[in-house]
Design an enzyme around this catalytic site. Structure first.
Site, PDB file in Angstrom:
ATOM      1  N   SER A  15      -9.427   0.486   3.308  1.00  0.00           N
ATOM      2  CA  SER A  15      -8.700   1.405   2.461  1.00  0.00           C
ATOM      3  C   SER A  15      -7.562   0.762   1.676  1.00  0.00           C
ATOM      4  O   SER A  15      -7.026   1.384   0.765  1.00  0.00           O
ATOM      5  CB  SER A  15      -8.124   2.541   3.304  1.00  0.00           C
TER       6      SER A  15
ATOM      7  N   SER B 219      -9.424  -2.008   7.383  1.00  0.00           N
ATOM      8  CA  SER B 219      -8.899  -1.714   6.052  1.00  0.00           C
ATOM      9  C   SER B 219      -8.079  -2.831   5.414  1.00  0.00           C
ATOM     10  O   SER B 219      -7.720  -2.726   4.235  1.00  0.00           O
ATOM     11  CB  SER B 219      -8.070  -0.422   6.082  1.00  0.00           C
TER      12      SER B 219
ATOM     13  N   LYS C 174       0.857  -1.197   0.000  1.00  0.00           N
ATOM     14  CA  LYS C 174       0.000   0.000   0.000  1.00  0.00           C
ATOM     15  C   LYS C 174       0.890   1.242   0.000  1.00  0.00           C
ATOM     16  O   LYS C 174       1.925   1.264   0.679  1.00  0.00           O
ATOM     17  CB  LYS C 174      -0.865  -0.057   1.263  1.00  0.00           C
TER      18      LYS C 174
END
Lengths: 62, 473
Positions: free
Chosen positions: B161, B185, B85
Site C-alpha cells: 500500500s 506494503s 506515506k
C-alpha cells in the site's frame, strides 16, 4: 482459489445482520467473493491441529 | 543514468546530498527547491504525492542552512528531501490514510515519531504520499486520489500500500521515503518499483503517530535507491520509544557501520517449499541470480508457510474490522470501492478463526526460530510476478492456478511479517524487463546481517536501483 467455500449473498446478509451491518445490494456480490477468500483462509487455519499448550496470550515479565 | 537525472539531482543519493549540504557545497534550500521542481514536473503523471509542502519545505531548508552557517551540526541526513506515506502524522497536515472519511479530520498536531526522527537528523519533508485506502491493499489504485503509476511503466501499478512513497524514490523525486508494512506494503512496492525497502523487526521502529491497520503486524520502514541510504534512514528511526506501547526497549544497533563488513561467516540459504511455488519464472530466476552471487546452495523450508499466510489474512481482517466497523455501519458508501467490499467482509469472519490464527502464530514462530539456528539470512522472492497493469482483471493464472491478481502479490511477504522478521527487499533489474525484488530475511533484530548481504549484492552489481528518468509528463 478453486477450493474456496461457497458464499451466497444471503449468507452475507445473515452474517452482516449479526454484527449490525447493512450491506448495500450492489456490494453484496463483491463482499461474498471477499468473504469466500477469508473463509477459505480461516478453514486452512482452523484445520491445523495445535497442542493445547500453544497460547496466544502475551507473556508478562517484570 | 541520463544527463538530465544527473543535472537536476534526481540520481543523487541521500548520502551524497547530506555530504554536500554539511560541507556547504550546496544549500539545503537549493536541494529542496530542486526536489520540488522535479515533483512539479513529473508528479502529475505519476501521482505519488497527495500533498506537497512547498513553502514549509523551503522555509525549513533555509533554517537548516542558517544553522549550518552558525556552526551547528545539521545531522547525518542534512538537507535530504524525503516523503512520508500519508498514514504518518505530520504536524499541520491531515493524516488522510487514503480515505475520504479521514480527509475530514483536523490536521495532526505533532509528527509521528519516525517522521520527527528523520527531521531531527536534518532531512526535509517535502510531502506526503498516496496509498491504498487504510493501507488495505497491494496496488495503490486509490479511487479518491487516483492510482500511483509505476515509473518503469506508467500503465502499471506501483504496488502498495505504500505505492506513492516507493514510486517517488524510484523516479528520483526524493532519495528517501517512509512507508508502512503490515503484510508486505513496503516490500511489494519496493520490488515492483525496483528500489530497496526495509521492513524492520516488529517493535524495532516506533509506530507512534501512524494510523493502524492491524496492530499485530504493523511496521514502519524506509525506501531508498542505495543500501547506504537505507541504512542511514533506518539508523535515524530505530530504537525505543515510550510513546509506542509495542516498541521494543532494545537499544538501537546502527547498521551503517555494517556495510563494509562483507558476508564472510554469514550463513545464507534459499527458502524452498511455499516460496518456490505459484510464482512466475522471472521471480524465481531473480532469487536464483541472488543465490548464485552469494554462493548460497542450501535450501530450507519454513513449515506451513502457506498456512501462515492464511493466518495473517485472518488476523489482519479481524483487527481491521475492529478499527472500521463503526464507519462501515454508518457510512459504508464513503469508503473506496476498491476497499469497501473487502473491509465489509472483514467484519464477518468467525471469531474462533482469529484465536486459532493467533495460537498458530505462536507455533509457527517457534518452528521458524529453529530454522534460524542454522541460517542467518534466507532468500525468497518478494512478489510472484512484476507489476500488473493498472485496472488489471481481479484474477490471473500462475502455474495453471487461478489466483487473485492483487492479493497474490503478498503470497511471499505475508508469512514473514506474520512473525515480525526483519526483511530487506533488494531490487533485481534485468535490462528491458520490469523490476523484481528478492527478500533477504533474518531472525528478529538481526537487521545487521541483512545490511551486510544487501551491501555485498549492491557492490557486485546484482542488486541496483538506478533512478528511472523519463521526460516530463
Amino acid at each position: 482459489m478453486s477450493t474456496l467455500p461457497r458464499v451466497t449473498e444471503a449468507d452475507v446478509d445473515r452474517l452482516a445482520a449479526q454484527v449490525g451491518l447493512r450491506i448495500d445490494p450492489t456490494d453484496r456480490p463483491d463482499v461474498a467473493a471477499a468473504l469466500a477468500v477469508l473463509l477459505g483462509a480461516a478453514q486452512l487455519v482452523m484445520e491445523f491441529p495445535l497442542p493445547e499448550d500453544v497460547h496466544p496470550a502475551p507473556v508478562f515479565r517484570p | 543514468m541520463s544527463d538530465a537525472a544527473m543535472a537536476d539531482g534526481a540520481a543523487m543519493t541521500a548520502e551524497a546530498i547530506a555530504a554536500d549540504v554539511r560541507s556547504r557545497r550546496r544549500s539545503a534550500r537549493d536541494v529542496a527547491a530542486a526536489a520540488l521542481e522535479r515533483i512539479a514536473q513529473r508528479d502529475r503523471g505519476l501521482n505519488c504525492f497527495t500533498l506537497v509542502r512547498r513553502d514549509d519545505a523551503l522555509s525549513e531548508a533555509a533554517k537548516l542552512d542558517a544553522r549550518i552557517a552558525a556552526g551547528a551540526d545539521p545531522g547525518p541526513l542534512a538537507g535530504v528531501p524525503f516523503a512520508a506515506k500519508n498514514l504518518f502524522d505530520v504536524a499541520g497536515v491531515t493524516t488522510v490514510a487514503g480515505a475520504k472519511i479521514e480527509a475530514e479530520g483536523a490536521p495532526a498536531t505533532r509528527d509521528a515519531t519516525a517522521v520527527a526522527a528523520l527531521r531531527r537528523a536534518g532531512a526535509i519533508l517535502v510531502g506526503v504520499t498516496n496509498m491504498d485506502e487504510y493501507a488495505y491493499g497491494f496496488s495503490t489504485e486509490n479511487t479518491h486520489h487516483g492510482p500511483t503509476r509505476n515509473p518503469h511503466d506508467p500503465t502499471r501499478i506501483a504496488g502498495g500500500s505504500s505505492g506513492g512513497s516507493a514510486a517517488a524514490v524510484a523516479a528520483g523525486l526524493v532519495p528517501l521515503s517512509l512507508g508502512t508494512d503490515t503484510n508486505g506494503s513496503i516490500r511489494v512496492p519496493a520490488a515492483l518499483c525496483g528500489i530497496f525497502g526495509l521492513k524492520p523487526t516488529f517493535g524495532r521502529v516506533s509506530r507512534a503517530g501512524v494510523f493502524p491497520l492491524a496492530s499485530s503486524f504493523d511496521h514502519v520502514g524506509p525506501f531508498a535507491r542505495s543500501v547506504a541510504d537505507l541504512a542511514l534512514a533506518f539508523d535515524a528511526i530505530q530504537g525505543p520509544d515510550p510513546t509506542d506501547q509495542v516498541c521494543a526497549e532494545r537499544q538501537a544497533e546502527p547498521c551503517v557501520v555494517e556495510l563494509q563488513r562483507g558476508v564472510a561467516g554469514v550463513r545464507i540459504a534459499v527458502a524452498g517449499g511455499h516460496f518456490s511455488a505459484l510464482a512466475g519464472a522471472e521471480s524465481l530466476d531473480a532469487v536464483a541470480r541472488v543465490a548464485a552471487a552469494l554462493d548460497a546452495t542450501t535450501r530450507v523450508t519454513l513449515p506451513e508457510a502457506h498456512r501462515a499466510r492464511a493466518a495473517a489474512m485472518i488476523i489482519t481482517a479481524v483487527e481491521a474490522a475492529d478499527l472500521h466497523l463503526s464507519d462501515l455501519r454508518m457510512r459504508a458508501k464513503d469508503f473506496d470501492p476498491m476497499t469497501r467490499p473487502r473491509l465489509l467482509a472483514t467484519a464477518l469472519v468467525p471469531a474462533a478463526a482469529y484465536a486459532h490464527a493467533q495460537r498458530f502464530r505462536a507455533w509457527y514462530r517457534a518452528r521458524v526460530a529453529e530454522v534460524f539456528r542454522d541460517v542467518d539470512v534466507l532468500l525468497a522472492p518478494t512478489t510472484p510476478y512484476p507489476a500488473p497493469p493498472i485496472g488489471a482483471p481481479s484474477t490471473t493464472t500462475v502455474d495453471g492456478v487461478l489466483v487473485s491478481t492483487r492479493s497474490h502479490l503478498g503470497v511471499f511477504t505475508q508469512p514473514l511479517s506474520f512473525i515480525g522478521l526483519p526483511v530487506i527487499s533488494v531490487p533485481v533489474v534485468t535490462p528491458g524487463a520490469l523490476p523484481l525484488g528478492v527478500q533477504l530475511v533474518a531472525a528478529p533484530f538481526r537487521e545487521s546481517a541483512l545490511f551486510r548481504v544487501a551491501a555485498k549484492l549492491e557492490a557486485d552489481g546484482v542488486a541496483a536501483a538506478p533512478v528511472v528518468s523519463r521526460p516530463p509528463d
